[in-house]
Scaffold this motif. Structure first.
Motif, PDB file in Angstrom:
ATOM      1  N   ILE A 174      24.914  15.900  15.918  1.00 36.45           N
ATOM      2  CA  ILE A 174      24.031  14.813  15.496  1.00 36.45           C
ATOM      3  C   ILE A 174      24.349  13.534  16.280  1.00 36.45           C
ATOM      4  N   TYR A 273      22.032   9.858   8.276  1.00 36.45           N
ATOM      5  CA  TYR A 273      22.748  11.098   7.994  1.00 36.45           C
ATOM      6  C   TYR A 273      23.896  10.860   7.014  1.00 36.45           C
ATOM      7  N   TYR A 276      22.537  10.737   3.595  1.00 36.64           N
ATOM      8  CA  TYR A 276      22.266  12.102   3.114  1.00 36.64           C
ATOM      9  C   TYR A 276      23.561  12.770   2.643  1.00 36.64           C
ATOM     10  N   ILE A 323      18.456  20.599   8.175  1.00 37.75           N
ATOM     11  CA  ILE A 323      19.360  19.925   9.113  1.00 37.75           C
ATOM     12  C   ILE A 323      20.210  20.950   9.844  1.00 37.75           C
ATOM     13  N   SER A 428      31.265  12.496   5.619  1.00 38.30           N
ATOM     14  CA  SER A 428      30.528  11.268   5.943  1.00 38.30           C
ATOM     15  C   SER A 428      31.436  10.257   6.630  1.00 38.30           C
ATOM     16  N   CYS A 431      31.982  11.424  10.161  1.00 38.95           N
ATOM     17  CA  CYS A 431      30.795  11.184  10.983  1.00 38.95           C
ATOM     18  C   CYS A 431      30.825   9.772  11.547  1.00 38.95           C
TER      19      CYS A 431
END
Length: 451
Positions: A174, A273, A276, A323, A428, A431
């Motif tokens: 991503i 993202y 999410y 996704i 998360s 990320c």
């Protein structure tokens, strides 16, 4: 083009005549691309089969499967009330994904240190599709004869570990996608100086941030209460603050100096993202008062209590699968970009080298076009790592379809798992850390070539 050529490869399952006919009808295609798409289709078909087992209309039929009959409704410790009537669909998904992941793990081991298509193992990688499908189908049938006992509870830990590792790969893909998207649009704007590309950049960034802010507001409204749900409040607030800090870092002068195409478009994709992942994490919270469930948001009531004894396939799982498959297709079709050196995705994506950009010698001189070998001198991607990624992707699918369900838990936590909540929340944070690293790496190591 790759999909057409993969269809031609799929036709080879029916015999040489069908294969020759389809290959003669499709354009020239690199073998490295068509092979990866074929494996993606294989994974998709396995996922569809797993989804079918969760269909409410099949639950009564699945109760007659061997592992359910031999379990005698006592395949977990006696103090647990879970039985085949409530979890047979989830346990069927476990067995289908067990065979798929085992297949990809074995392929990963077999393809270690393959350097080119001249290796004797290359035909196994790029051919024998009929045998592969028959082996997998036979393995899935055999898996339904595995006695339950501790199989589900043991395999769940493998699934959770594999699912977490795939989330990391998904994060890398991503972030690479965000950089590639911004590089393409900023490059078009710099070349044409068109206000249309500038408006598209601003519009896409604004849209992603608008959706992200809306998502955060909805999380505060439906997943928190004034005097309770402190953990949910912390997750939402902390991730919101991190997203703001990350967006500011992306436009700092020192970052712009080393990464001139860095900007708010990448940050908006990553922020969306992360929102999410935050929603996905707190929706797995076992605290029923702070977790209304997706349907409970629209009904105004906490209906998780009403559905806790039923196997469900909720909207969060559907979004997760969308996704997931987007990332699988991206890794199968995308040529490695410059940002892959920073995001470490060069092992997943096809390398942009001479071996990939070679010519189809069979098509020269007016010969018929076909799927052609572009890896005679060097493989276009790491075959072993590719299969390892697909094995982890299968485990992620298994955990997503089963709502990260824990087989040795009681019925009231069938669709909630504290461990899965922390997996999503930690993901998360990873990320954001990965994206920030992709921004500051050129500045921290100025002597290293990230171009």
């Amino acid at each position: 083009m790759g999909l057409v050529c993969s269809t031609a490869q799929l036709a080879c399952l029916c015999g040489s005549t069908a294969c020759s006919f389809c290959c003669s009808q499709c354009p020239s295609c690199r073998n490295s691309t068509s092979t990866r798409i074929m494996y993606a289709l294989l994974l998709l078909l396995g996922t569809i089969a797993a989804c079918i087992t969760l269909s409410p209309g099949l639950q009564d039929v699945l109760k007659k499967v061997p592992f359910c009959k031999t379990s005698s409704n006592s395949y977990v410790p006696s103090d647990v009330t879970l039985d085949c009537e409530s979890a047979v669909g989830y346990l069927a998904v476990y067995r289908i994904c067990f065979i798929l992941s085992l297949y990809f793990f074995l392929m990963s081991v077999m393809m270690i240190r393959v350097k080119s298509s001249q290796d004797p193992r290359a035909p196994i990688q790029n051919g024998f599709w009929a045998i592969k499908y028959l082996l997998i189908i036979g393995g899935i049938i055999g898996a339904f004869f595995i006695p339950e006992k501790s199989f589900g509870s043991t395999w769940m830990y493998f699934g959770m570990l594999g699912g977490f590792l795939f989330i990391i790969i998904q994060l890398i893909l991503i972030v690479d996608f965000a950089h590639s998207w911004a590089d393409a649009w900023v490059g078009n704007y710099e070349e044409t100086e068109s206000k249309g590309w500038y408006a598209a950049l601003l519009g896409a960034s604004f849209f992603n941030y608008a959706v992200s802010i809306t998502g955060v507001v909805l999380l505060y409204v439906y997943y928190t209460h004034e005097s309770t749900c402190a953990l949910n409040k912390f997750f939402i607030s902390f991730n919101l603050i991190l997203c703001v800090i990350t967006s500011i870092i992306s436009i700092l002068p020192v970052v712009q100096e080393h990464h001139p195409r860095s900007g708010l478009l990448q940050s908006s994709v990553v922020t969306l993202y992360v929102v999410y992942l935050t929603w996905s994490g707190i929706s797995n919270s076992p605290d029923e008062y702070c977790n209304p469930g997706f349907l409970g948001i629209f009904s105004g009531n906490n209906i998780q209590l009403e559905t806790k004894n039923r196997v469900t396939f909720d909207k969060e799982s559907i979004i997760g699968l969308i996704i997931w498959f987007s990332c699988v297709l991206y890794s199968s079709l995308r040529t490695a970009s410059k940002s892959s050196k920073i995001t470490m995705s060069e092992n997943v994506l096809v390398q942009d080298n001479g071996a990939v950009d070679g010519r189809n010698h069979d098509a020269e001189g007016g010969n018929e076009a076909k799927v052609w070998d572009n890896e005679e001198e060097k493989v276009a991607y790491n075959w072993s790592f590719f299969h390892l990624m697909f094995a982890l992707a299968t485990l992620y699918v298994m955990m997503t379809l089963t709502n990260w369900y824990k087989p040795n838990s009681s019925l009231d936590t069938l669709n909630a798992n504290t461990a899965s909540m922390w997996v999503k929340i930690i993901s998360s944070w990873m990320c954001l850390a990965l994206y920030v690293w992709s921004l500051i790496a050129p500045a921290v190591f100025p002597n290293r070539d990230f171009a």
